[in-house]
Write an enzyme that holds these catalytic residues in place. Structure first.
Site, PDB file in Angstrom:
ATOM      1  N   HIS A 203       0.805  -1.239   0.000  1.00  0.00           N
ATOM      2  CA  HIS A 203       0.000   0.000   0.000  1.00  0.00           C
ATOM      3  C   HIS A 203       0.836   1.286   0.000  1.00  0.00           C
ATOM      4  CE1 HIS A 203      -3.130  -2.841   0.485  1.00  0.00           C
ATOM      5  NE2 HIS A 203      -2.753  -3.184   1.703  1.00  0.00           N
TER       6      HIS A 203
ATOM      7  N   CYS B 280      -7.685  -6.401   5.120  1.00  0.00           N
ATOM      8  CA  CYS B 280      -8.975  -6.231   5.811  1.00  0.00           C
ATOM      9  C   CYS B 280     -10.035  -7.153   5.237  1.00  0.00           C
ATOM     10  CB  CYS B 280      -9.434  -4.779   5.676  1.00  0.00           C
ATOM     11  SG  CYS B 280      -9.417  -4.208   3.974  1.00  0.00           S
TER      12      CYS B 280
ATOM     13  N   LYS C 153      -1.194 -11.955   7.940  1.00  0.00           N
ATOM     14  CA  LYS C 153      -0.640 -10.720   7.396  1.00  0.00           C
ATOM     15  C   LYS C 153      -0.778 -10.754   5.870  1.00  0.00           C
ATOM     16  CE  LYS C 153       2.244  -7.161   6.764  1.00  0.00           C
ATOM     17  NZ  LYS C 153       1.892  -5.790   7.050  1.00  0.00           N
TER      18      LYS C 153
ATOM     19  N   ASP D 216      -6.717 -12.937  25.307  1.00  0.00           N
ATOM     20  CA  ASP D 216      -5.953 -11.688  25.353  1.00  0.00           C
ATOM     21  C   ASP D 216      -5.539 -11.426  26.796  1.00  0.00           C
ATOM     22  OD1 ASP D 216      -5.947  -9.053  23.140  1.00  0.00           O
ATOM     23  OD2 ASP D 216      -5.083  -8.833  25.132  1.00  0.00           O
TER      24      ASP D 216
ATOM     25  N   GLY E 109     -12.342   1.605  12.342  1.00  0.00           N
ATOM     26  CA  GLY E 109     -13.692   1.082  12.555  1.00  0.00           C
ATOM     27  C   GLY E 109     -13.680  -0.429  12.576  1.00  0.00           C
TER      28      GLY E 109
HETATM   29  C1  LIG Z   1      -5.575  -8.936   8.556  1.00  0.00           C
HETATM   30  C2  LIG Z   1      -5.311  -7.459   8.435  1.00  0.00           C
HETATM   31  C3  LIG Z   1      -6.375  -6.574   8.370  1.00  0.00           C
HETATM   32  C4  LIG Z   1      -6.145  -5.211   8.250  1.00  0.00           C
HETATM   33  N1  LIG Z   1      -7.212  -4.368   8.164  1.00  0.00           N
HETATM   34  C5  LIG Z   1      -7.012  -3.039   8.001  1.00  0.00           C
HETATM   35  C6  LIG Z   1      -8.112  -2.148   7.837  1.00  0.00           C
HETATM   36  O1  LIG Z   1      -9.279  -2.554   7.862  1.00  0.00           O
HETATM   37  N2  LIG Z   1      -7.838  -0.824   7.667  1.00  0.00           N
HETATM   38  C7  LIG Z   1      -6.567  -0.334   7.635  1.00  0.00           C
HETATM   39  O2  LIG Z   1      -6.373   0.876   7.442  1.00  0.00           O
HETATM   40  N3  LIG Z   1      -5.495  -1.159   7.785  1.00  0.00           N
HETATM   41  C8  LIG Z   1      -5.696  -2.486   7.968  1.00  0.00           C
HETATM   42  N4  LIG Z   1      -4.619  -3.340   8.111  1.00  0.00           N
HETATM   43  C9  LIG Z   1      -3.253  -2.775   8.186  1.00  0.00           C
HETATM   44  C10 LIG Z   1      -2.662  -2.598   6.819  1.00  0.00           C
HETATM   45  O3  LIG Z   1      -2.762  -3.775   6.078  1.00  0.00           O
HETATM   46  C11 LIG Z   1      -1.210  -2.159   6.929  1.00  0.00           C
HETATM   47  O4  LIG Z   1      -1.158  -0.980   7.685  1.00  0.00           O
HETATM   48  C12 LIG Z   1      -0.637  -1.934   5.544  1.00  0.00           C
HETATM   49  O5  LIG Z   1      -0.495  -3.161   4.886  1.00  0.00           O
HETATM   50  C13 LIG Z   1       0.715  -1.232   5.582  1.00  0.00           C
HETATM   51  O6  LIG Z   1       1.158  -1.086   4.279  1.00  0.00           O
HETATM   52  P1  LIG Z   1       2.700  -0.975   3.938  1.00  0.00           P
HETATM   53  O7  LIG Z   1       2.802  -0.873   2.455  1.00  0.00           O
HETATM   54  O8  LIG Z   1       3.325   0.075   4.777  1.00  0.00           O
HETATM   55  O9  LIG Z   1       3.355  -2.328   4.471  1.00  0.00           O
HETATM   56  P2  LIG Z   1       3.117  -3.844   4.113  1.00  0.00           P
HETATM   57  O10 LIG Z   1       1.715  -4.093   3.722  1.00  0.00           O
HETATM   58  O11 LIG Z   1       3.666  -4.608   5.278  1.00  0.00           O
HETATM   59  O12 LIG Z   1       4.017  -4.083   2.835  1.00  0.00           O
HETATM   60  C14 LIG Z   1       5.408  -4.086   2.887  1.00  0.00           C
HETATM   61  C15 LIG Z   1       5.937  -4.700   1.622  1.00  0.00           C
HETATM   62  O13 LIG Z   1       7.365  -4.678   1.674  1.00  0.00           O
HETATM   63  C16 LIG Z   1       7.878  -5.880   1.139  1.00  0.00           C
HETATM   64  N5  LIG Z   1       9.228  -6.075   1.697  1.00  0.00           N
HETATM   65  C17 LIG Z   1       9.589  -6.041   2.994  1.00  0.00           C
HETATM   66  N6  LIG Z   1      10.923  -6.229   3.118  1.00  0.00           N
HETATM   67  C18 LIG Z   1      11.412  -6.396   1.862  1.00  0.00           C
HETATM   68  C19 LIG Z   1      12.704  -6.622   1.344  1.00  0.00           C
HETATM   69  N7  LIG Z   1      13.772  -6.726   2.130  1.00  0.00           N
HETATM   70  N8  LIG Z   1      12.833  -6.758   0.008  1.00  0.00           N
HETATM   71  C20 LIG Z   1      11.766  -6.643  -0.814  1.00  0.00           C
HETATM   72  N9  LIG Z   1      10.515  -6.429  -0.361  1.00  0.00           N
HETATM   73  C21 LIG Z   1      10.339  -6.286   0.955  1.00  0.00           C
HETATM   74  C22 LIG Z   1       6.865  -6.921   1.571  1.00  0.00           C
HETATM   75  O14 LIG Z   1       6.903  -8.068   0.746  1.00  0.00           O
HETATM   76  C23 LIG Z   1       5.547  -6.159   1.460  1.00  0.00           C
HETATM   77  O15 LIG Z   1       4.933  -6.344   0.205  1.00  0.00           O
HETATM   78  C24 LIG Z   1      -4.816  -4.718   8.221  1.00  0.00           C
HETATM   79  C25 LIG Z   1      -3.741  -5.605   8.290  1.00  0.00           C
HETATM   80  C26 LIG Z   1      -3.974  -6.954   8.384  1.00  0.00           C
HETATM   81  C27 LIG Z   1      -2.805  -7.890   8.443  1.00  0.00           C
END
Ligand SMILES: Cc1cc2nc3c(=O)[nH]c(=O)nc-3n(C[C@H](O)[C@H](O)[C@H](O)COP(=O)(O)OP(=O)(O)OC[C@H]3O[C@@H](n4cnc5c(N)ncnc54)[C@H](O)[C@@H]3O)c2cc1C
Length: 442
Positions: free
Chosen positions: A10, A42, A131, A178, A327
């Site tokens: 994201h 989500c 995740k 928890d 939410g």
């Molecule tokens: C089950 C679940 C439900 C959720 N529901 C919600 C919700 O309803 N609303 C909301 O706002 N948020 C929600 N979240 C949180 C949200 O998914 C995270 O905040 C979001 O994914 C963060 O995005 P990001 O791109 O920062 O990190 P990430 O999604 O963690 O992505 C990081 C990326 O970096 C890559 N990466 C890491 N290290 C390396 C490396 N060394 N080399 C190459 N690639 C690498 C990974 O493969 C990954 O694709 C939820 C999370 C989960 C797990």
């Protein structure tokens, strides 16, 4: 100008889209070790609980979309290290190809990793995290197995509660553990969480609050969860106790926050001016706390990616900070919050007051109606609004955005007392619950 973005989920996607859509002179290289991108975590519980038909629409973009915009995108490629002085990242692709990629600007969007409780038995089969898309697939497959009758969810935050609901919808015996005394303890005060606890209990989920998992037992595959209070059958364990920022690549070189997240300024710039950090691996500014903090949410990931993209592209842009608005909707009961609960404010050393109100959402003569409750939290001395929580079986979600803006703009509780809020029986009461709550503030 060449920007390398590590992490194409994201936050990385938002940074890449901002650069590609607005700054045609930019060369963008995106690198991610996963096979897929843009998975909406989500949706996992909705899919596992069969509230949606499939996982297919849980991805909102793909590799080809970035190639079409001119990005060089490399999936299944892991960044192994960064030479910040030479401005090069070392990469290894899935086929074992090792190479270096130079950058002018680097965006760290490496996200977060689920916390592994590291208790005895955690290498048994049937112990899962939630995740990645792959984790969701694994959990879904195991829930489809008729031999899996008992599901233990460790962690009653929003992910734990959502997956507990999903497992129950699939006919499993579900136990939710928890250490905190209620569910959703980090986001809501007990006046709200206790309603969610009742809701879970009424739907047959067995809650074990104030209880710490200490071991998993089994022979090859998990058979039981042991806690400090007892032992419970479990053929599937889902760990949902939280996330830590994934900062292995830069933690030696960059300034980090107490929990290890990369510290960034309001431009998403780290302590190295050529390096930006966005999303779950970085800190964020909280308007409620008026300080740097850590809030892992997809919404924050997207916003921080956009801010980084513009700054790299040449348009100076400062983040306006966040409120951590969130939410949850479980078995039709909806809770939303923004900013700080009373508990969270006090934990952060703030002196706050609050005002509560509970009523029907619409006038009593309306046939379709539901109860609604609201708490507004404000700083006692300045009277600045720092948080709000609302709950109802009705969809009251949109109201929370007004509180988000109020916190961002430093609005006082007194300003909300006579705020022009419309009345129409289809939606609310003439003495609506937001006004009534605000008027109730001393
Ligand atoms: C089950 C679940 C439900 C959720 N529901 C919600 C919700 O309803 N609303 C909301 O706002 N948020 C929600 N979240 C949180 C949200 O998914 C995270 O905040 C979001 O994914 C963060 O995005 P990001 O791109 O920062 O990190 P990430 O999604 O963690 O992505 C990081 C990326 O970096 C890559 N990466 C890491 N290290 C390396 C490396 N060394 N080399 C190459 N690639 C690498 C990974 O493969 C990954 O694709 C939820 C999370 C989960 C797990």
């Amino acid at each position: 100008m060449k920007t390398v973005i590590i992490g194409a989920n994201h936050a990385g996607i938002a940074a890449a889209n901002t650069l590609l859509d607005n700054y045609p002179d930019q060369k963008v290289v995106m690198i991610d070790r996963n096979t897929n991108l843009s998975y909406l975590g989500c949706g996992t519980a909705l899919w596992v609980g069969r509230q949606i038909d499939s996982y297919e629409n849980l991805f909102y973009t793909n590799k080809e979309a970035f190639e079409a915009k001119g990005a060089d995108i490399r999936m299944e490629t892991t960044v192994k290290g960064i030479d910040f002085k030479a401005k090069k990242v070392s990469c290894e692709s899935a086929d074992g190809n090792v190479y270096e990629e130079s950058y002018d600007k680097l965006v760290l969007a490496t996200g977060s990793l689920p916390i592994d409780p590291k208790i005895p038995g955690n290498d048994l089969e049937g112990i899962s995290f939630l995740k990645l898309f792959q984790d969701g697939q694994g959990v879904d497959k195991q829930i489809s197995d008729p031999n899996v009758k008992n599901v233990a969810v460790i962690g009653a935050g929003y992910i734990g509660v959502e997956i507990a609901e999903a497992a129950k919808r699939r006919g499993k015996e579900v136990r939710l553990f928890d250490v905190a005394p209620t569910s959703l303890a980090s986001y809501y005060d007990p006046w709200f969480s206790e309603d969610m606890d009742k809701n879970l209990e009424e739907h047959g989920i067995e809650a074990h609050y104030g209880e710490r998992a200490t071991a998993y037992k089994g022979n090859g595959r998990v058979e039981a969860v042991v806690t400090d209070k007892g032992e419970y059958p479990a053929e599937l364990v889902i760990n949902a106790i939280g996330f830590v920022p994934n900062t292995a690549l830069g933690k030696e070189h960059l300034d980090c926050f107490a929990n290890g997240a990369y510290r960034v300024d309001r431009h998403q710039q780290t302590s190295d001016p050529d390096v930006y950090a966005v999303g779950d691996c970085a800190t964020i500014y909280s308007n409620a706390l008026q300080a740097e903090t850590y809030i892992a949410l997809a919404t924050n990931a997207v916003r921080s990616g956009i801010v980084a993209g513009h700054n790299i592209g040449g348009t100076p842009l400062e983040s306006i900070g966040v409120q951590g608005s969130n939410g949850i909707s479980i078995f039709g009961y909806n809770m939303v919050s923004t900013g700080l609960s009373v508990k969270a404010a006090e934990k952060n050393g703030m002196k706050v007051s609050y005002t509560d109100y509970e009523d029907l959402q619409k006038p009593g003569f309306m046939k379709e109606n539901a109860k609604v409750k609201i708490r507004i939290v404000y700083e006692t001395e300045s009277r600045r609004v720092v948080g709000a929580q609302m709950a109802s079986a009705d969809d009251i979600s949109m109201g929370i955005h007004m509180f988000s803006l109020a916190i961002e703009e430093g609005v006082t509780i007194d300003k909300l007392k006579l705020l022009d809020i419309f009345f129409l029986p289809h939606f609310n009461q003439p003495y609506n619950y937001i006004t009534m709550a605000a008027l109730g503030a001393k």
